[in-house]
Write an enzyme that holds these catalytic residues in place. Structure first.
Site, mmCIF file in Angstrom:
data_model
loop_
_atom_site.group_PDB
_atom_site.id
_atom_site.type_symbol
_atom_site.label_atom_id
_atom_site.label_comp_id
_atom_site.label_asym_id
_atom_site.label_seq_id
_atom_site.Cartn_x
_atom_site.Cartn_y
_atom_site.Cartn_z
ATOM 1 N N LYS A 178 0.888 -1.178 0.000
ATOM 2 C CA LYS A 178 0.000 0.000 0.000
ATOM 3 C C LYS A 178 0.921 1.221 0.000
ATOM 4 O O LYS A 178 1.469 1.602 1.028
ATOM 5 C CB LYS A 178 -0.886 -0.006 1.245
ATOM 6 C CG LYS A 178 -2.195 0.762 1.119
ATOM 7 C CD LYS A 178 -2.092 2.234 0.735
ATOM 8 C CE LYS A 178 -1.790 3.138 1.905
ATOM 9 N NZ LYS A 178 -1.632 4.575 1.489
ATOM 10 N N GLY A 231 7.161 5.050 7.924
ATOM 11 C CA GLY A 231 6.311 6.228 7.988
ATOM 12 C C GLY A 231 6.441 6.902 9.337
ATOM 13 O O GLY A 231 7.471 6.775 10.011
ATOM 14 N N SER A 232 5.388 7.577 9.735
ATOM 15 C CA SER A 232 5.461 8.376 10.957
ATOM 16 C C SER A 232 5.410 7.497 12.204
ATOM 17 O O SER A 232 4.869 6.382 12.185
ATOM 18 C CB SER A 232 4.321 9.386 10.984
ATOM 19 O OG SER A 232 3.098 8.700 11.043
ATOM 20 N N THR A 233 5.923 8.049 13.280
ATOM 21 C CA THR A 233 5.925 7.321 14.550
ATOM 22 C C THR A 233 4.493 7.080 15.031
ATOM 23 O O THR A 233 4.183 6.014 15.578
ATOM 24 C CB THR A 233 6.754 8.113 15.582
ATOM 25 O OG1 THR A 233 8.119 8.112 15.115
ATOM 26 C CG2 THR A 233 6.712 7.470 16.954
ATOM 27 N N GLY A 236 3.105 4.228 13.080
ATOM 28 C CA GLY A 236 3.875 3.048 13.487
ATOM 29 C C GLY A 236 3.392 2.498 14.820
ATOM 30 O O GLY A 236 3.305 1.282 15.009
ATOM 31 N N GLU A 253 10.054 1.318 10.497
ATOM 32 C CA GLU A 253 11.077 2.355 10.280
ATOM 33 C C GLU A 253 10.358 3.683 10.399
ATOM 34 O O GLU A 253 9.566 4.044 9.530
ATOM 35 C CB GLU A 253 11.697 2.193 8.885
ATOM 36 C CG GLU A 253 12.564 0.976 8.746
ATOM 37 C CD GLU A 253 13.889 1.115 9.479
ATOM 38 O OE1 GLU A 253 14.396 2.235 9.616
ATOM 39 O OE2 GLU A 253 14.404 0.079 9.947
ATOM 40 N N CYS A 287 13.774 10.764 6.667
ATOM 41 C CA CYS A 287 13.679 10.375 8.077
ATOM 42 C C CYS A 287 15.004 10.610 8.786
ATOM 43 O O CYS A 287 15.036 10.858 9.980
ATOM 44 C CB CYS A 287 13.275 8.913 8.172
ATOM 45 S SG CYS A 287 14.300 7.853 7.171
HETATM 46 P P1 NDP Z 1 2.428 8.337 7.569
HETATM 47 O O1 NDP Z 1 2.677 7.482 8.739
HETATM 48 O O2 NDP Z 1 1.266 9.257 7.616
HETATM 49 O O3 NDP Z 1 2.224 7.477 6.254
HETATM 50 C C1 NDP Z 1 3.061 6.414 5.890
HETATM 51 C C2 NDP Z 1 2.233 5.382 5.170
HETATM 52 O O4 NDP Z 1 1.245 4.888 6.050
HETATM 53 C C3 NDP Z 1 1.466 5.943 3.963
HETATM 54 O O5 NDP Z 1 1.322 4.935 2.990
HETATM 55 C C4 NDP Z 1 0.121 6.265 4.563
HETATM 56 O O6 NDP Z 1 -0.889 6.357 3.606
HETATM 57 C C5 NDP Z 1 -0.043 5.077 5.487
HETATM 58 N N1 NDP Z 1 -1.004 5.282 6.567
HETATM 59 C C6 NDP Z 1 -1.422 6.437 7.134
HETATM 60 N N2 NDP Z 1 -2.333 6.175 8.116
HETATM 61 C C7 NDP Z 1 -2.477 4.834 8.152
HETATM 62 C C8 NDP Z 1 -3.257 3.948 8.946
HETATM 63 N N3 NDP Z 1 -4.092 4.383 9.889
HETATM 64 N N4 NDP Z 1 -3.146 2.628 8.729
HETATM 65 C C9 NDP Z 1 -2.310 2.152 7.794
HETATM 66 N N5 NDP Z 1 -1.566 2.933 6.996
HETATM 67 C C10 NDP Z 1 -1.633 4.256 7.177
HETATM 68 O O7 NDP Z 1 3.767 9.084 7.273
HETATM 69 P P2 NDP Z 1 4.055 10.106 6.117
HETATM 70 O O8 NDP Z 1 3.500 9.650 4.826
HETATM 71 O O9 NDP Z 1 3.687 11.432 6.626
HETATM 72 O O10 NDP Z 1 5.627 9.945 5.967
HETATM 73 C C11 NDP Z 1 6.515 10.745 6.598
HETATM 74 C C12 NDP Z 1 6.999 10.076 7.850
HETATM 75 O O11 NDP Z 1 7.680 8.871 7.552
HETATM 76 C C13 NDP Z 1 7.977 10.930 8.570
HETATM 77 O O12 NDP Z 1 7.613 11.052 9.908
HETATM 78 C C14 NDP Z 1 9.313 10.198 8.430
HETATM 79 O O13 NDP Z 1 10.184 10.355 9.458
HETATM 80 C C15 NDP Z 1 8.910 8.799 8.255
HETATM 81 N N6 NDP Z 1 9.881 8.119 7.431
HETATM 82 C C16 NDP Z 1 10.707 7.207 8.022
HETATM 83 C C17 NDP Z 1 11.691 6.577 7.305
HETATM 84 C C18 NDP Z 1 12.577 5.558 7.931
HETATM 85 O O14 NDP Z 1 13.207 4.784 7.223
HETATM 86 N N7 NDP Z 1 12.683 5.491 9.234
HETATM 87 C C19 NDP Z 1 11.882 6.866 5.879
HETATM 88 C C20 NDP Z 1 10.950 7.808 5.360
HETATM 89 C C21 NDP Z 1 9.997 8.399 6.123
HETATM 90 P P3 NDP Z 1 -1.301 7.799 3.043
HETATM 91 O O15 NDP Z 1 -0.050 8.482 2.609
HETATM 92 O O16 NDP Z 1 -2.173 7.475 1.929
HETATM 93 O O17 NDP Z 1 -1.964 8.510 4.183
#
Ligand code: NDP
Length: 496
Positions: A178, A231-233, A236, A253, A287
């Site tokens: 996804k 994605g975001s903490t 996560g 991550e 990130c």
């Molecule tokens: P999000 O957590 O909002 O989104 C990440 C993914 O999760 C997207 O595909 C998003 O979909 C999906 N998502 C959002 N809400 C849900 C849910 N309730 N259930 C399941 N999936 C969900 O993060 P961001 O897109 O804002 O990404 C930026 C963040 O990612 C930053 O905080 C950054 O630090 C972190 N990041 C970490 C990395 C690492 O390797 N540690 C690398 C890159 C980024 P949708 O976009 O459609 O909402």
């Protein structure tokens, strides 16, 4: 205006229209022009994709494929990605505003992840364990888990999907991806290429859509054996609870607020470049951004001057132009979030010594924001504690090694850290004392498929890359075979 292209899900080896019939628009963040309409996935689409991945997992064409052959498929996929590298690079630039020069660089290494795991595929095996009973043969086997859900963000979609897909397939799993709603396209092409490479239909599926709909439905699906998430903490944490309650694994991550530390014995010119690379490359939307810059007081003014000078000469503009150094932020909310944090910093007492305003990107009109340096900041301020995910550095002086270790570790995150020093003993001491999963000394943002990485504290759980990550995509079985034909004398004593 020409009709926008409509992208479907990719399920069971086919392009599949969304069950709801709904699509959503994706726009180019540099120009705000619409790019395409992607399928708006829901629980029914996720159900279909998980079912396709389950049948592929059980299909003898995949289940019984030798590990060596699995490696061949991964190698072929790496080759195909290489053949489509310019297409991938441009598609990601249009989707999220990353620089073409950065994406060409990423695309040069993406195939290597597949080659690395291609080589590893037939080296996944268990061990023979010598127990104290010589008549017993005890061995372990590493088995694939089943269907892996991969949820990825928008900032480096192809690379971050690859970090999950390559080891998951290498270990014999099947996958449902996804991607972020902001970057649907590259995952779909990747899935098509996986099919073309010879992976069976259903081995790699993609459901596009929103996190709260398709993403949540994937997290809630009981057919998954694991979730791998970047994605975001906050998201996560929700995934960690959901997977824990079902006793399935997750690799997470997450975010960061990484310190980039410059000592007075550093090569200051290189350190200034490292600070600029850490926070302004990719417009700070990584990130691992080195968003907290600690500088020894003896070199504080000199370092700051160099960083500000370079920040002010950064060429902002069209990410497709090879000369551009800073593209737009990925979408409107992201730009507003960054602008909001800088305003918050001002109200907390921070001083903006360069940047601090949106930019029109040389007339393109997209979501640009100037490279920004904040000073007069401290560890109590929200701009220093929270992840901004944009081109905003908070720069602080320090007086001693103990002092900076305390300040650098005073954060909920623990993803990465940079150290600039020419003192070898200090380099090793700092590497040991910093509470971060990756420590770079005299470099920043280095990465390789061979090198495992883990986020400490609120930056994640589990390892990506290297041989270590294979454990995240396999389960360990212990098999005991009694080779003795002796009569069992005592049924009440345990064998060992
Ligand atoms: P999000 O957590 O909002 O989104 C990440 C993914 O999760 C997207 O595909 C998003 O979909 C999906 N998502 C959002 N809400 C849900 C849910 N309730 N259930 C399941 N999936 C969900 O993060 P961001 O897109 O804002 O990404 C930026 C963040 O990612 C930053 O905080 C950054 O630090 C972190 N990041 C970490 C990395 C690492 O390797 N540690 C690398 C890159 C980024 P949708 O976009 O459609 O909402």
């Amino acid at each position: 205006m020409p009709e926008l292209e409509q992208l479907h899900h990719f399920i069971g080896g086919e392009h599949v229209a969304p069950e709801s019939g709904e699509y959503f628009e994706s726009t180019n963040p540099a120009t705000r022009q619409p790019l395409y309409r992607a399928a708006r996935g829901n629980a029914a689409d996720i159900d279909r994709a998980v079912a396709a991945a389950q049948s592929a997992f059980a299909d003898p064409r995949w289940r019984d494929l030798s590990q060596t052959r699995r490696g061949h498929l991964l190698r072929r996929l790496g080759d195909l990605i290489g053949e489509h590298s310019e297409e991938f690079a441009r598609m990601e630039v249009l989707d999220n505003g990353k620089l073409l020069r950065e994406m060409r660089g990423q695309l040069a290494t993406v195939p290597e992840y597949y080659y690395y795991y291609a080589g590893l595929a037939d080296k996944i095996h268990g061990e023979v364990i010598p127990t104290s009973d010589r008549a017993v043969l005890n061995y372990t086997a590493r088995e694939p888990l089943g269907v892996v859900g991969a949820i990825t963000p928008w900032n480096s979609p192809l690379t971050l999907t690859t970090s999950k897909l390559a080891p998951a397939l290498c270990a014999g799993n099947t996958v449902v991806v996804k991607p972020s709603e902001h970057t649907s396209r590259s995952a779909l092409l990747l899935a098509e290429l996986a099919l073309a490479a010879g992976f069976p239909p259903g081995a790699v599926n993609v459901v596009t859509g929103f996190g709260s709909e398709a993403g949540q439905a994937l997290v809630d699906h009981t057919g998954l054996a694991k979730i791998s998430f970047t994605g975001s903490t906050a998201t996560g944490a929700r995934i960690a609870s959901a997977t824990a309650s079902r006793f399935i694994g997750s690799t997470l991550e997450l975010g960061g607020k990484s310190p980039n530390i410059v000592f007075d014995d550093a090569n200051i010119a290189n350190a200034a470049m490292g600070v600029v690379a850490g926070i302004f490359a990719a417009a700070g939307q990584t990130c691992i951004a080195g968003s907290r810059v600690f500088v020894h007081r003896a070199v504080y003014d000199e370092l700051l001057e160099r960083v500000v000078q370079r920040a002010e000469s950064i060429r902002i503009g069209d990410p497709l132009d090879e000369e551009t150094e800073l593209g737009p932020l990925a979408f409107a909310d992201q730009r507003d979030k960054v602008a909001g944090y800088v305003d918050l910093g001002r109200s907390e007492g921070a001083r903006v010594i360069t940047g601090g305003r949106p930019s029109d990107g040389g007339g393109l009109g997209g979501y640009f924001y100037e490279p920004t340096v904040l000073v007069d900041v401290n560890n109590d301020m929200r701009v220093v504690r929270e992840e901004i995910f944009g081109p905003v550095a908070a720069v602080m002086p320090f007086d001693s090694e103990d002092d900076v270790v305390r300040l650098a570790n005073d954060t909920e995150f623990g993803l990465a850290a940079g150290v600039w020093t020419t003192n070898l003993s200090r380099a090793h001491r700092m590497a040991a004392r910093l509470d971060a999963g990756t420590v770079w000394v005299n470099t920043y943002r280095a990465m390789s498929p061979m090198s495992p990485r883990e986020g400490f504290k609120a930056s994640g759980a589990g390892v990506e890359h290297g041989t270590e990550t294979i454990k995240e995509y396999t389960r360990l079985k212990s098999v005991w075979i009694n080779t003795s034909e002796d009569a069992v004398a005592d049924p009440f004593t345990m064998r060992s």
